[in-house]
Design a protein around this motif. Structure first.
Motif, PDB file in Angstrom:
ATOM      1  N   SER A   1      10.520  -1.428   2.291  1.00 51.28           N
ATOM      2  CA  SER A   1       9.152  -1.943   2.110  1.00 51.28           C
ATOM      3  C   SER A   1       9.214  -3.166   2.298  1.00 51.28           C
TER       4      SER A   1
ATOM      5  N   MET B   1       1.092   5.174   5.675  1.00 51.97           N
ATOM      6  CA  MET B   1       1.634   4.042   5.511  1.00 51.97           C
ATOM      7  C   MET B   1       1.234   3.145   6.734  1.00 51.97           C
TER       8      MET B   1
ATOM      9  N   GLU C   1      -1.991   0.445   8.062  1.00 48.80           N
ATOM     10  CA  GLU C   1      -1.268  -1.068   8.592  1.00 48.80           C
ATOM     11  C   GLU C   1      -1.567  -0.567  10.067  1.00 48.80           C
TER      12      GLU C   1
ATOM     13  N   LEU D   1       4.418   6.513  -2.135  1.00 49.04           N
ATOM     14  CA  LEU D   1       3.548   5.592  -1.680  1.00 49.04           C
ATOM     15  C   LEU D   1       4.026   4.657  -2.909  1.00 49.04           C
TER      16      LEU D   1
ATOM     17  N   THR E   1       2.647   0.623  -1.538  1.00 46.39           N
ATOM     18  CA  THR E   1       1.372   1.442  -0.224  1.00 46.39           C
ATOM     19  C   THR E   1       0.619   1.006  -1.205  1.00 46.39           C
TER      20      THR E   1
END
Lengths: 453, 453
Positions: free
Chosen positions: A384, B163, B167, B276, B281
């Motif tokens: 990440s 993700m 994004e 996540l 995230t």
């Protein structure tokens, strides 16, 4: 269970081929855009009324036709069925697949005539389809890569075509090639000079074969078409002109001093070279070649062709100026000049000459390998951070043997692998492995990010 | 002279639309690649044997079929003609146009099973064709934009889909949307809980319509399919679960404590949220939604859908996990997870919300305007310097009134114009005009290059 297969003459492009193809496409696109060309895309299907009759009888045969949907036999009659394909076709198929990018471009310009910003510089990179007999290097679906300017007679456009060819092949690392230039007006004047103005197209067709069949057979063909010895004595020395471009231009100037068409053609060539000079474009690979004819297409002014040297391969780029793009759709007098790149051939040449760089083909920058659930979880935190720094990266998604993970990275051409185990988690120093050299360093995540950015 | 037209349900994409579309495509591509997905392209045509039977009866009807080339009636008989389309079709058409990107992907994997690097992460952005009745927002040719990982069960892939969605929409400037997630196993367990395991697909179909027809009609439909009041009393509270995701997960854990399928589904959802979290995230836009069903497609695990809020529009992205991509081509047991972006809808949402930035849509950096032959020639020298510095630029190719040249630049969204006249040639200080503000400065070519770089 059926074994799936591909239709004849079509291809899949897997990840490695796509990387190579995109490498070429991106250089071409960037160059087109740098010179002010804007992208256009047209539908794969066109009405057959738009396509038919634009490519000659042979072209009509090679169009892929799309069966009308639903009850496609509804408009047919048994009599039509009996009389065969010609009667049936218009009743069961109204659409066909794009055969080239020029006719759809012309259709687009006509349909958008009130919005098009002239001079209109468009490029178009899309597949086309032809029901040709498939053979080595000839496909039924292939990409064309066209750029055209319409709505101006300026010879700057011709010169810029040579600049773009030079720029694209330079960026691709191709060094050994020749840009041939000629002018249809010169070939017209040549027919005129030989007293055979009525046989201009015979002259074009014969000259076009020079590369393939040689001068003797060309002479033979011209004789069979009624060219007299006297005519041939005027034509042959011109076809044979050699030496620097400036010398050829001088010879043409004296040769065509009495021909309006010849003078115009020579002046155009001369001006193109002058613009190339003014813009400091190298012309050492550009050659005025009176034997360049470019088939029977609709060209009326300058014509171009690029041939790679030292590789057995036909032309990899070509084009020319035309007087009337859109007349066939009721909008006469729109002239322009265009050219295209033959991407499949360029691909083959680059592969033969080993011109694809490793760097251009890498997929992602780094992969994370791990040993167990704990290191996988730690790796998720690492990835990440990498991605937050816009570094392309992936983590091997399963718990698997290191060998399997490294094989995956190798197969995917991933240049670096970060290896995370219990040691690395404890110290915060990650193993950073260069997959090419095998070198391994212990680095913090910040140091790795610094290296990869 | 015929007036050219486009086939129903197809579109041209002119320069402005292309710029906007490429803006979206580029963000999506970059994101796919950043997460380790590699491009694949398959032919537009597939053998009908590959396509037929994969999309249900309705799908087979909507396939565009390509007429065999040449003597397409050769293999037919008058009896077949008399008996109609069904008998004729297999004799006159062997190929069809791609209907989606999933079946060609499955075919590719099977045909390349020995070379594919598993887990295989591929993305594919290509047009597909469907003979649907054209209507607002529904086209016969449109692009799909898919990414799939096959060959791993890792839930990291599911988390990475969220993700990537986050994004892409973040990069596009879309702020108001919801990522719905559910799991087919939970819906299966729900049917089980209601004592209606045999009616799982009826439940799916009914729930799938919830958004459109409302809960009352869904209940009505379920009753008509034989769901008892008792069943409904178990189902409805679950569909109505609300509150934070963690609360919903807790409720599901107690609800499904006796169901293997239910426990598995809940654990999967839980683990996705954990990944996540581990990767930082943001999940404020992610919502566990038990009413998400994703139609009757082949999903078996997690399912996803993205809906824009504050705009009337269906889902703009969606996907899910499947157990068996390639079984239909004789290679069973290859599971994976995939998702796609609906580019046409994203385009419409962005246009409605005015999210396309001017900067992303500019064509070239600068145009050169001039007054006469002398300034045109001087301009050619200037433009060669700009381009040598990799600055996108063009020179107006004809001698024309300044107004005409400026209109051209304006229409083309060119942000700066360099104006060259005799003054400028004498002083070497060029007029550099900002087309948006109208501001004009006198700068040397080097200063201009510095500004534009």
């Amino acid at each position: 269970m059926q074994k799936p297969s591909l239709p004849k003459g079509t291809r899949d492009f897997g990840p490695e081929q796509m990387a190579r193809r995109n490498y070429i496409f991106n250089k071409i696109k960037r160059t087109f855009e740098k010179y002010g060309f804007q992208p256009l895309e047209t539908p794969s299907m066109e009405n057959l009324s738009v396509l038919t009759g634009k490519y000659g009888d042979e072209g009509d045969q090679l169009l892929f036709k799309i069966l009308n949907s639903g009850e496609f036999l509804k408009k047919t009659s048994p009599a039509e069925y009996e009389s065969g394909e010609k009667a049936m076709l218009p009743k069961i198929a109204e659409k066909g697949l794009r055969y080239d990018l020029t006719v759809p471009f012309a259709r687009y310009v006509v349909m958008n005539r009130h919005n098009v910003n002239l001079p209109f510089k468009r490029y178009q990179i899309q597949p086309v389809w032809r029901a040709d007999r498939p053979q080595k290097g000839r496909y039924r679906e292939f990409f064309q890569c066209d750029a055209d300017v319409v709505g101006t007679d300026s010879l700057i456009c011709e010169a810029e075509i040579i600049m773009m060819m030079t720029e694209v092949f330079g960026k691709l690392g191709l060094e050994n090639y020749e840009i041939k230039i000629n002018n249809r007006k010169l070939l017209g004047a040549l027919a005129e000079l030989a007293g055979a103005s009525d046989k201009e197209s015979d002259l074009l067709v014969a000259i076009d074969k020079l590369d393939k069949i040689g001068i003797d057979k060309v002479v033979e063909e011209l004789k069979s078409k009624g060219f007299s010895d006297e005519s041939l004595n005027k034509i042959l020395p011109v076809l044979d002109l050699s030496g620097p471009n400036q010398n050829k231009i001088s010879e043409l100037e004296s040769l065509f001093s009495d021909s309006e068409t010849g003078k115009k053609g020579t002046e155009e060539i001369k001006e193109i070279f002058e613009i190339l000079d003014t813009t400091n474009t190298p012309t050492d690979k550009v050659s005025l070649d009176l034997t360049l004819a470019r088939g029977l297409s609709y060209y009326t002014g300058a014509i171009f062709e690029v041939k790679p040297l030292n590789v057995k391969m036909g032309s990899i780029s070509g084009g020319g100026r035309y007087d009337d793009l859109t007349g066939v759709f009721g909008m006469p007098g729109l002239s322009g000049v265009g050219f295209s790149f033959g991407v499949d051939r360029i691909y083959d040449v680059m592969e033969e000459l080993n011109l694809f760089p490793d760097e251009g083909l890498k997929t992602i920058d780094v992969m994370i390998a791990h040993f167990d659930n704990e290191s996988l979880k730690y790796g998720l935190g690492v990835i990440s951070k990498l991605r937050a720094n816009d570094i392309s990266s992936e983590i091997y998604p399963d718990i698997a043997k290191p060998k399997k993970q490294f094989t995956y990275a190798n197969n995917k051409n991933i240049p670096f692998v970060i290896v995370i185990g219990s040691e690395e988690i404890k110290s915060g120093l990650l193993s950073f492995k260069n997959m090419k050299t095998g070198d391994q360093e212990s680095l913090t995540i910040d140091q790795i990010i610094e290296k990869l950015k």
